[in-house]
Scaffold this motif. Structure first.
Motif, short mmCIF file in Angstrom:
data_model
loop_
_atom_site.label_atom_id
_atom_site.label_comp_id
_atom_site.label_asym_id
_atom_site.label_seq_id
_atom_site.Cartn_x
_atom_site.Cartn_y
_atom_site.Cartn_z
N MET A 158 0.82 -1.22 0.00
CA MET A 158 0.00 0.00 0.00
C MET A 158 0.86 1.28 0.00
N THR A 159 2.15 1.12 -0.30
CA THR A 159 3.05 2.28 -0.30
C THR A 159 2.63 3.32 -1.33
N ASP A 160 2.18 2.86 -2.48
CA ASP A 160 1.75 3.76 -3.57
C ASP A 160 0.34 4.30 -3.24
N PRO A 161 0.16 5.63 -3.17
CA PRO A 161 -1.17 6.19 -2.86
C PRO A 161 -2.22 5.81 -3.90
N ASN A 162 -1.79 5.31 -5.07
CA ASN A 162 -2.77 4.87 -6.07
C ASN A 162 -3.37 3.51 -5.75
N VAL A 163 -2.88 2.87 -4.70
CA VAL A 163 -3.51 1.61 -4.28
C VAL A 163 -4.69 1.97 -3.39
N TYR A 164 -5.88 1.64 -3.88
CA TYR A 164 -7.10 1.89 -3.09
C TYR A 164 -7.99 0.67 -3.24
N SER A 165 -8.20 -0.03 -2.15
CA SER A 165 -9.03 -1.24 -2.21
C SER A 165 -10.12 -1.11 -1.15
N TRP A 166 -11.01 -2.08 -1.11
CA TRP A 166 -12.07 -2.08 -0.09
C TRP A 166 -11.49 -2.05 1.32
N ARG A 167 -10.22 -2.45 1.46
CA ARG A 167 -9.62 -2.46 2.80
C ARG A 167 -9.49 -1.04 3.37
N SER A 168 -9.42 -0.02 2.50
CA SER A 168 -9.30 1.36 2.98
C SER A 168 -10.65 2.04 3.13
N ASP A 169 -11.71 1.34 2.74
CA ASP A 169 -13.06 1.92 2.79
C ASP A 169 -13.74 1.43 4.07
N PRO A 170 -14.02 2.34 5.03
CA PRO A 170 -14.56 1.87 6.32
C PRO A 170 -15.88 1.10 6.19
N ALA A 171 -16.66 1.42 5.15
CA ALA A 171 -17.95 0.73 4.98
C ALA A 171 -17.74 -0.73 4.61
N LYS A 172 -16.62 -1.04 3.96
CA LYS A 172 -16.39 -2.42 3.51
C LYS A 172 -15.28 -3.13 4.30
N GLY A 173 -14.23 -2.39 4.64
CA GLY A 173 -13.10 -3.02 5.31
C GLY A 173 -13.17 -2.88 6.82
N GLY A 174 -13.99 -1.92 7.29
CA GLY A 174 -14.04 -1.65 8.72
C GLY A 174 -13.16 -0.45 9.04
N THR A 175 -13.18 -0.06 10.34
CA THR A 175 -12.47 1.16 10.72
C THR A 175 -10.97 0.95 10.85
N THR A 176 -10.53 -0.29 10.81
CA THR A 176 -9.11 -0.59 10.93
C THR A 176 -8.57 -1.15 9.63
N SER A 177 -7.30 -0.90 9.36
CA SER A 177 -6.69 -1.48 8.16
C SER A 177 -5.56 -2.43 8.57
N ALA A 178 -4.40 -1.87 8.94
CA ALA A 178 -3.24 -2.73 9.22
C ALA A 178 -3.49 -3.68 10.39
N LEU A 179 -4.13 -3.19 11.45
CA LEU A 179 -4.33 -4.06 12.62
C LEU A 179 -5.30 -5.19 12.29
N GLY A 180 -6.41 -4.86 11.60
CA GLY A 180 -7.40 -5.89 11.28
C GLY A 180 -6.89 -6.88 10.26
N ASP A 181 -6.15 -6.39 9.26
CA ASP A 181 -5.72 -7.26 8.17
C ASP A 181 -4.53 -8.12 8.57
N ILE A 182 -3.49 -7.50 9.15
CA ILE A 182 -2.30 -8.30 9.42
C ILE A 182 -1.94 -8.34 10.91
N GLY A 183 -2.36 -7.31 11.67
CA GLY A 183 -2.16 -7.39 13.13
C GLY A 183 -2.94 -8.57 13.69
N SER A 184 -4.10 -8.86 13.07
CA SER A 184 -4.91 -10.00 13.52
C SER A 184 -4.11 -11.29 13.39
N HIS A 185 -3.39 -11.43 12.28
CA HIS A 185 -2.55 -12.64 12.10
C HIS A 185 -1.47 -12.70 13.18
N TRP A 186 -0.80 -11.54 13.41
CA TRP A 186 0.32 -11.56 14.35
C TRP A 186 -0.15 -11.96 15.75
N CYS A 187 -1.24 -11.34 16.18
CA CYS A 187 -1.72 -11.61 17.55
C CYS A 187 -2.18 -13.06 17.67
#
Ligand code: SOE
Length: 390
Positions: A158-187
């Protein structure tokens, strides 16, 4: 042996890997795929060489040839799709995160237990043989009591600001991005491997890229596709976070997650330090387990069937030196999941390495505690996880 019928809803990035893993099991028939429209479902069915396609997920759930539903939809559809599958008495394999928030996660956990079916969340790093090796070593007391559990999960897609997916849209991805997507795996990995529960968190969240440029379509994870006519979209979800942890037994911990860190592709690392031994596993070098010692030289255990403990052998498929990978670990999880399905999802028959909706719910509780901690200005927050009634 009669094949088990499987249907997949939501054919995005991870769906291809669900299909590949399930095909490798040999005893599962991929009956149908459902997408957001009949046309998109047909396109994906053709791509994956699946005969049936549905433009409506409810029609797939109603298909009598399907016993297991794989839910790989964007996060906001996890609740309705999984609830409908459970109501129809189908086994469910849900992609992570289980739900948008802890309230939804609890509802899904409770519904899955009540439905008496197999309920699995794809915390797939548990399927790595050396992850199971580390878990066994800690459980057998080889590390001694753990005092520190730490690591990171860093990506750069997601380094490039042109990357925009449902993960950045709170209605579809939720209010969290990095924690929900990959922090969830780590924990999940940290708790699964250490055998310890996180009791308190203190989180510091940042949005490094607050404006992204959307081409109108929701790109799949890791996709660089998209047109040149882009519109700016404000993003509030975190793409970088650091969290301090206190475990129930008094052990301390910390981890960082980031999705905008150049050079880090899928860089997940977990280290535990016990009173006797330290262990470190890194996803990008997943065929090695580092063993740290105080009074003797450190060593590296290779993923080798002649070296790992006996209970880990089902997760190893090749001799030492033959590298196994992300897709192999994913397949190991699917193998466990379908073993549980064959046992009718009976709680006592669940393979020990498999993450269930209980684990998925727990993960939503952990992320929610981190969001609360940050919102309170970086205050310690306890993890609230309601026990199940049954
Ligand atoms: C994207 O960040 C992603 O595909 C995650 O959603 C997966 O869970 C992870 O395994 C790889 O990265």
């Amino acid at each position: 042996m009669k094949k088990i019928g499987m249907g997949l809803i939501g054919p995005g990035f991870v769906a291809a890997h669900h299909i590949d893993a399930v095909r490798r099991l040999g005893d599962v028939d991929i009956v149908a795929v459902a997408g957001s429209s009949q046309a998109s479902a047909e396109k994906k069915a053709h791509e994956y060489k699946i005969d049936r396609s549905y433009g409506d997920y409810k029609a797939l759930i109603a298909d009598p040839d399907i016993q297991v539903i794989h839910n790989t939809t964007p996060n906001h559809l996890h609740l309705p799709v999984t609830m409908a599958a459970l109501a129809a008495g189908k086994h469910v394999i849900s992609d992570k995160p289980l739900a948008l928030n802890a309230n939804e996660g609890r509802q899904l956990r409770d519904a899955a237990i009540a439905a008496k079916v197999a309920h699995v969340v794809t915390f797939n790093y548990r399927g790595n043989p050396l992850v199971q090796q580390a878990r066994g070593m800690i459980a057998r007391g080889e590390t001694g009591d753990l005092s520190f559990v730490h690591g990171y999960y860093l990506q750069d897609w997601m380094t490039d600001p042109n990357v925009y997916s449902w993960r950045s849209d709170p209605a579809k991805g939720g209010t969290t991005s990095a924690l929900g997507d990959i922090g969830s795996h780590w924990c999940d990995l940290a708790e699964h491997v250490s055998g310890l529960k996180i009791a308190y968190v203190l989180a510091d969240l940042t949005t490094v890229i607050p404006v992204r440029y959307s081409s109108g379509t929701s790109a799949e994870a890791f996709s660089t596709k998209g047109g040149s006519d882009r519109q700016p979209v404000e993003v509030h979800a975190e793409d970088l976070a650091s969290v301090l942890l206190r475990f129930e037994n008094g052990a301390k911990g910390s981890f960082s997650v980031g999705q905008v860190l150049p050079g880090h592709k899928n860089d997940l690392q977990l280290e535990v330090n016990g009173r006797t031994l330290s262990l470190k596993w890194r996803q990008e070098e997943q065929n090695e387990l580092w063993i740290g010692r105080h009074n003797q030289p450190n060593s590296i255990m290779a993923k080798d069937p002649s070296l790992v403990s006996k209970d880990v052998l089902p997760y190893v498929h090749l001799p030492g030196g033959h590298q196994e990978s992300w897709a192999d670990a994913f397949r190991n999880i699917m193998s466990d999941a379908y073993q549980w399905v064959r046992e009718g999802g009976k709680p006592e028959a669940r393979p020990a390495a498999l993450a269930t909706f209980e684990d998925g719910y727990r993960s939503t509780c952990l992320v929610e505690a981190m969001l609360k901690s940050h919102a309170a200005g970086g205050a310690w927050q306890n993890v609230q996880h309601s026990p199940s009634n049954s």
